[in-house]
Design an enzyme around this catalytic site. Structure first.
Site, PDB file in Angstrom:
ATOM      1  N   ASN A  66       8.702   4.712   3.240  1.00  0.00           N
ATOM      2  CA  ASN A  66       8.785   4.151   4.535  1.00  0.00           C
ATOM      3  C   ASN A  66      10.050   3.625   4.667  1.00  0.00           C
ATOM      4  OD1 ASN A  66       5.963   3.546   4.747  1.00  0.00           O
ATOM      5  ND2 ASN A  66       5.919   3.977   2.905  1.00  0.00           N
ATOM      6  N   CYS A 107       4.414   9.570   0.968  1.00  0.00           N
ATOM      7  CA  CYS A 107       3.238  10.523   0.030  1.00  0.00           C
ATOM      8  C   CYS A 107       3.277  11.221  -0.570  1.00  0.00           C
ATOM      9  CB  CYS A 107       2.912  10.741   1.522  1.00  0.00           C
ATOM     10  SG  CYS A 107       1.318  11.531   1.621  1.00  0.00           S
ATOM     11  N   HIS A 139       8.233   7.252   8.421  1.00  0.00           N
ATOM     12  CA  HIS A 139       9.596   6.618   6.755  1.00  0.00           C
ATOM     13  C   HIS A 139      10.174   7.685   6.997  1.00  0.00           C
ATOM     14  CE1 HIS A 139       5.819   7.123   4.067  1.00  0.00           C
ATOM     15  NE2 HIS A 139       5.188   6.699   5.528  1.00  0.00           N
ATOM     16  N   ARG A 188       0.784  -0.839   0.075  1.00  0.00           N
ATOM     17  CA  ARG A 188       0.114  -0.010   0.095  1.00  0.00           C
ATOM     18  C   ARG A 188       1.231   1.427  -0.053  1.00  0.00           C
ATOM     19  NH1 ARG A 188      -0.839   4.478   2.906  1.00  0.00           N
ATOM     20  NH2 ARG A 188      -0.824   3.267   4.364  1.00  0.00           N
ATOM     21  N   ASP A 189       1.794   1.508   1.251  1.00  0.00           N
ATOM     22  CA  ASP A 189       2.618   2.298   1.444  1.00  0.00           C
ATOM     23  C   ASP A 189       3.743   2.787   0.575  1.00  0.00           C
ATOM     24  OD1 ASP A 189       2.572   4.966   1.786  1.00  0.00           O
ATOM     25  OD2 ASP A 189       3.593   4.521   4.183  1.00  0.00           O
ATOM     26  N   HIS A 196       4.444   4.140  13.117  1.00  0.00           N
ATOM     27  CA  HIS A 196       4.874   4.162  11.493  1.00  0.00           C
ATOM     28  C   HIS A 196       5.411   4.846  11.299  1.00  0.00           C
ATOM     29  CE1 HIS A 196       3.171   4.202   6.890  1.00  0.00           C
ATOM     30  NE2 HIS A 196       3.404   5.120   6.754  1.00  0.00           N
TER      31      HIS A 196
HETATM   32 ZN    ZN Z   1       3.129   5.828   5.167  1.00  0.00          ZN
END
Ligand code: ZN
Length: 321
Positions: free
Chosen positions: A257, A248, A217, A23-24, A215
């Site tokens: 990330n 992002c 980055h 996803r990210d 979470h």
């Molecule tokens: Zn993220």
């Protein structure tokens, strides 16, 4: 189990890694991967032993075309017992799509920054969270587990550092919705270890009912340090993305990330178990790197494990003698 050793630092026996690369990691890539490629990566992640996987998001397909085929990924993925498959959902529409595709875990998200929310959505964070009420009702009716993310928790491009009171306000709003798994997210890569330790500890002590996830980055190379600080605060669940992919799409210059394999490698070197096969995690990162067609932001992928270096030296010496 958390125990103290002579140095008074807290080291858990075990840490849980959540893989968010699908996803990210992929949502900001120029190259859009096919469903087959995503499924191949997913199989590799599962084979590496990771038990919590974010497989995509149900945002509007036009907003993030990289995630437009999440339905197909969810419908076609092999489900392995004991693995949690979750997706990010922005609203009720997204949750309905996730449910229709057969997913049983969803993650809601809101920015804790007032200016960020008002600028992007013309609503305050708490106003946005009122939109979560129908989501929570729908989820309860359809047996979907829900977790919540607090984005910009460690810093915001508009507001800089976010006061702990502001974060706490959103935590309490989530708890009112009976959402007790919460992720404190740093898409801007602004968090630093002292801040993570102090706010993390405050949250752990004041909200023991919450299962906390961090979470990070690695925009400014602070993510591994932040994870260690989070561990010291008593948190034992962390997100990572294979190959350190991602960023992002809404934050200029926000890089990827923290790489899952870098986190796993560090923890194993520290004697902390993750139940992840590091070589398999590195293989996933290598495959992802080939698929997106650019160099991944991963240290162990480039340098290999500490262990590999020792083995190499021993091999060299044996060859000489
Ligand atoms: Zn993220």
């Amino acid at each position: 189990m958390i125990h103290m050793n002579q140095s008074n630092m807290i080291w858990p026996d075990k840490v849980t890694i959540c893989e968010v690369g699908l996803r990210d990691g992929l949502q900001n890539e120029k190259k859009i991967l096919s469903v087959e490629e995503k499924l191949e990566l997913l199989d590799m992640v599962v084979a590496s032993g990771i038990k919590v996987i974010e497989v995509g998001s149900f945002v509007h397909p036009k907003a993030i075309p990289q995630m437009a085929d999440t339905e197909k990924v969810v419908q076609r993925m092999k489900r392995v017992d004991g693995v949690e498959y979750r997706a990010l959902v922005p609203n009720l529409k997204g949750l309905e799509r996730a449910h229709a595709a057969g997913l049983t875990k969803a993650k809601l998200t809101v920015s804790v920054s007032e200016s960020h929310c008002i600028n992007n959505f013309n609503q305050t964070p708490l106003e946005m969270m009122e939109g979560f009420i129908p989501c929570v009702e729908y989820a309860a009716k359809h047996n979907i587990k829900v977790s919540g993310a607090l984005s910009s928790a460690w810093g915001c491009a508009f507001e800089g550092k976010i006061p702990v009171q502001q974060i706490e306000k959103i935590v309490r709003a989530y708890l009112k919705l009976e959402i007790t798994e919460l992720s404190l997210s740093d898409a801007t890569g602004m968090g630093n270890p002292r801040q993570v330790y102090e706010i993390g500890k405050y949250m752990v002590e004041n909200f023991p009912q919450v299962k906390w996830i961090l979470h990070f980055h690695n925009t400014r190379d602070m993510a591994l340090s932040n994870i260690v600080a989070g561990i010291q605060a008593g948190i034992t669940t962390f997100d990572g993305a294979f190959g350190g992919l991602g960023g992002c799409p809404y934050i200029p210059g926000a890089s990827g990330n923290i790489a899952t394999e870098d986190v796993v490698h560090m923890l194993h070197e520290m004697g902390i178990d993750t139940r992840v096969d590091l070589l398999k995690a590195i293989a996933t990162a290598r495959t992802a790197q080939q698929m997106v067609d650019h160099q991944a932001e991963s240290h162990v992928l480039k340098a290999g494990r500490c262990e590999d270096l020792t083995n190499e030296r021993v091999r060299h010496q044996n060859n000489k003698s």
